[in-house]
Design an enzyme around this catalytic site. Sequence first.
Site, mmCIF file in Angstrom:
data_model
loop_
_atom_site.group_PDB
_atom_site.id
_atom_site.type_symbol
_atom_site.label_atom_id
_atom_site.label_comp_id
_atom_site.label_asym_id
_atom_site.label_seq_id
_atom_site.Cartn_x
_atom_site.Cartn_y
_atom_site.Cartn_z
ATOM 1 N N SER A 91 0.838 -1.211 0.000
ATOM 2 C CA SER A 91 0.000 0.000 0.000
ATOM 3 C C SER A 91 0.872 1.260 0.000
ATOM 4 C CB SER A 91 -0.988 -0.001 1.179
ATOM 5 O OG SER A 91 -0.335 0.257 2.402
ATOM 6 N N ILE A 151 19.069 -5.597 4.134
ATOM 7 C CA ILE A 151 19.698 -5.177 2.871
ATOM 8 C C ILE A 151 21.175 -5.581 2.911
ATOM 9 C CG2 ILE A 151 20.281 -3.151 1.454
ATOM 10 C CD1 ILE A 151 17.309 -3.846 1.477
ATOM 11 N N ASN A 187 13.984 4.027 4.461
ATOM 12 C CA ASN A 187 13.082 3.038 5.058
ATOM 13 C C ASN A 187 12.033 3.779 5.874
ATOM 14 O OD1 ASN A 187 12.084 0.446 5.800
ATOM 15 N ND2 ASN A 187 13.099 0.656 7.792
ATOM 16 N N HIS A 217 9.640 3.039 9.238
ATOM 17 C CA HIS A 217 9.394 2.115 10.343
ATOM 18 C C HIS A 217 8.089 2.551 11.023
ATOM 19 C CE1 HIS A 217 10.448 -0.892 13.285
ATOM 20 N NE2 HIS A 217 10.016 -0.055 14.205
ATOM 21 N N GLU A 221 1.814 7.022 7.375
ATOM 22 C CA GLU A 221 2.819 6.586 6.391
ATOM 23 C C GLU A 221 2.423 7.083 5.004
ATOM 24 O OE1 GLU A 221 4.033 2.486 6.534
ATOM 25 O OE2 GLU A 221 3.675 2.329 8.666
HETATM 26 C C1 GAR Z 1 4.248 -0.681 6.809
HETATM 27 O O1 GAR Z 1 3.483 -0.418 7.956
HETATM 28 C C2 GAR Z 1 5.718 -0.440 7.080
HETATM 29 O O2 GAR Z 1 5.944 0.589 7.975
HETATM 30 C C3 GAR Z 1 6.112 -1.759 7.684
HETATM 31 O O3 GAR Z 1 5.443 -2.717 6.908
HETATM 32 C C4 GAR Z 1 4.199 -2.175 6.477
HETATM 33 C C5 GAR Z 1 4.048 -2.430 4.992
HETATM 34 O O4 GAR Z 1 2.750 -2.112 4.570
HETATM 35 N N1 GAR Z 1 7.567 -1.907 7.642
HETATM 36 C C6 GAR Z 1 8.262 -2.487 8.593
HETATM 37 O O5 GAR Z 1 7.750 -2.983 9.578
HETATM 38 C C7 GAR Z 1 9.765 -2.499 8.350
HETATM 39 N N2 GAR Z 1 10.478 -2.794 9.567
HETATM 40 P P1 GAR Z 1 2.396 -2.003 3.024
HETATM 41 O O6 GAR Z 1 2.886 -3.286 2.346
HETATM 42 O O7 GAR Z 1 0.895 -1.913 2.980
HETATM 43 O O8 GAR Z 1 3.066 -0.786 2.476
#
Ligand code: GAR
Length: 189
Positions: free
Chosen positions: A14, A89, A103, A105, A175
């Site tokens: 997303s 990575i 990135n 978080h 985000e």
């Molecule tokens: C997001 O909430 C991102 O912050 C998290 O994975 C989700 C991906 O959502 N990332 C981590 O936890 C990295 N350590 P998405 O696939 O819907 O973008």
Amino acid sequence: MKKRISIFASGSGSNAEEFFKHFQNHPSVEIVSVFTNNKSAGVIERASRYHIPHHVYNRTFWQTGDVILDILAEEKVDYIVLAGFMLLIPQALVKQYSDRIFNIHPALLPKFGGQGMYGSNVHKAVKAAGESESGITIHFVNEEYDRGTIIYQESCALSPEDSAEEIAAKVLKLEHKNYPKVVEQEVLK
Ligand code: GAR
């Protein structure tokens, strides 16, 4: 010459889609490809809808990153955006793209970061700790999980009744609102 970004994602995608939308027809930034380690990741379908090519490489390829680096060079990629990418990575990539890998978080680092802290694990830990706020951290990537220089943070208030899923939804909204904009600002500096 437009700045060229590749997005790495392992799941739904997303956030990746927010980048596809934000930079569609952008005058100076272009999303050129998607890399995933997961052949069933939702990000593949999302990328196809925006006619963005994707590459699937399983875990083995992410140990050295050689093949991936070659493709990034062929595609003349300037920046990498991690959007829910779940593998570490490789060193060679961090070195080659020093301060050019972003990135996000889903918490306020340095709290709730480190190995094993990803996706719903983070929100469950925030809930268990009884935090009154959570939020997002956008940072550069270095050799350690969640330890690179922080570029941007934004918080959201939590109520004691919020479930881990409700916390996740609040954070995801932040985000989507911020990640493409913050990356845009950085790459156009
Ligand atoms: C997001 O909430 C991102 O912050 C998290 O994975 C989700 C991906 O959502 N990332 C981590 O936890 C990295 N350590 P998405 O696939 O819907 O973008």
